[in-house]
Design a protein around this motif. Structure first.
Motif, PDB file in Angstrom:
ATOM      1  N   LEU A   1       0.645  -1.242  -0.272  1.00 52.54           N
ATOM      2  CA  LEU A   1      -0.067  -0.126  -0.162  1.00 52.54           C
ATOM      3  C   LEU A   1       0.850   1.374  -0.017  1.00 52.54           C
TER       4      LEU A   1
ATOM      5  N   GLN B   1       1.880   2.546  -3.418  1.00 55.77           N
ATOM      6  CA  GLN B   1       0.707   3.295  -4.345  1.00 55.77           C
ATOM      7  C   GLN B   1       1.011   4.600  -4.100  1.00 55.77           C
TER       8      GLN B   1
ATOM      9  N   ALA C   1      -5.661  -2.550  -3.040  1.00 56.17           N
ATOM     10  CA  ALA C   1      -5.594  -1.327  -3.470  1.00 56.17           C
ATOM     11  C   ALA C   1      -6.790  -0.649  -3.855  1.00 56.17           C
TER      12      ALA C   1
END
Length: 218
Positions: free
Chosen positions: A22, A25, A114
């Motif tokens: 994560l 991202q 995500a």
């Protein structure tokens, strides 16, 4: 805007794996971790995340109790995405009643993880058809609870839209069913949530079954 995430799971490797992906991202940041439900409640108050990835089975306090406490605080209310290992275990109905915005299997792909975070952060519910089917089955088992409000509070068209939400249809599918534009459906959904004091589509589905608008088997 960056989505701030808290990961609550008693398995350190799970927390680490989720955090690494994560954080890679561009629009997501993991701001903290919790190893049990009680710690999750404390960390949410401290860090005020946008989304909490919440495991169900944890020591000290389980994920359902933690979700209820977090979402009843009346202060900063994040979206809660329930993590589960096998088709929602036995917790789907109670998790939705507790205020969870969706469910994610732990064997989901990194991209699904995500995207799930983005979906609930945007205010939508993450409810696949299999989740809706399980919700119906659980509702049939546990029976009705006290409803949040009356269906008299919404219009006939809004009632039609709510019934289709409860069947797991997306805005696009509802638009096709009722011969409306997708934007019109989105407006109806927003009004339904506001009038019935519901957080998102997940709670709207629970409400539709609790008030008898939709019944298991229909």
């Amino acid at each position: 805007m960056t989505i701030r995430v808290l990961i609550a799971d008693d398995q350190g490797m799970v927390r680490t794996g989720f955090t690494v992906f994560l954080d890679s991202q561009p629009d997501i940041e993991v701001v903290g971790e919790a190893a049990d439900g009680r710690q999750a409640v404390t960390r949410v108050a401290e860090l005020r995340p946008d989304v909490v990835l919440m495991d169900v089975r944890m020591p000290v306090m389980d994920g359902l109790a933690a979700t209820r406490e977090i979402l009843s605080s009346g202060d900063h209310l994040p979206k809660v995405l329930i993590l589960t290992t096998f088709d929602l275990d036995d917790y789907v109905y109670e998790a939705l009643r507790a205020g969870a915005s969706g469910f994610l299997l732990k064997d989901a792909s990194a991209q699904q993880l995500a995207e799930a975070v983005r979906v609930v952060a945007a205010g939508d519910a993450l409810l696949a058809p299999s989740v809706t089917r399980r919700l119906i089955a659980d509702f049939a088992r546990v029976g009705p609870r006290r409803p949040r409000g009356r269906l008299d509070d919404i219009t006939e068209r809004e009632t039609e839209v709510l019934a289709l939400i409860a069947q797991g249809l997306s805005n696009q599918e509802i638009a096709g069913e009722l011969v409306l534009s997708e934007q019109t459906v989105k407006t109806h959904v927003g009004r339904i949530l506001a009038k019935l004091n519901l957080r998102d589509r997940a709670q709207a589905i629970v409400h539709a079954y609790e008030t008898g608008l939709v019944r298991p088997g229909e």
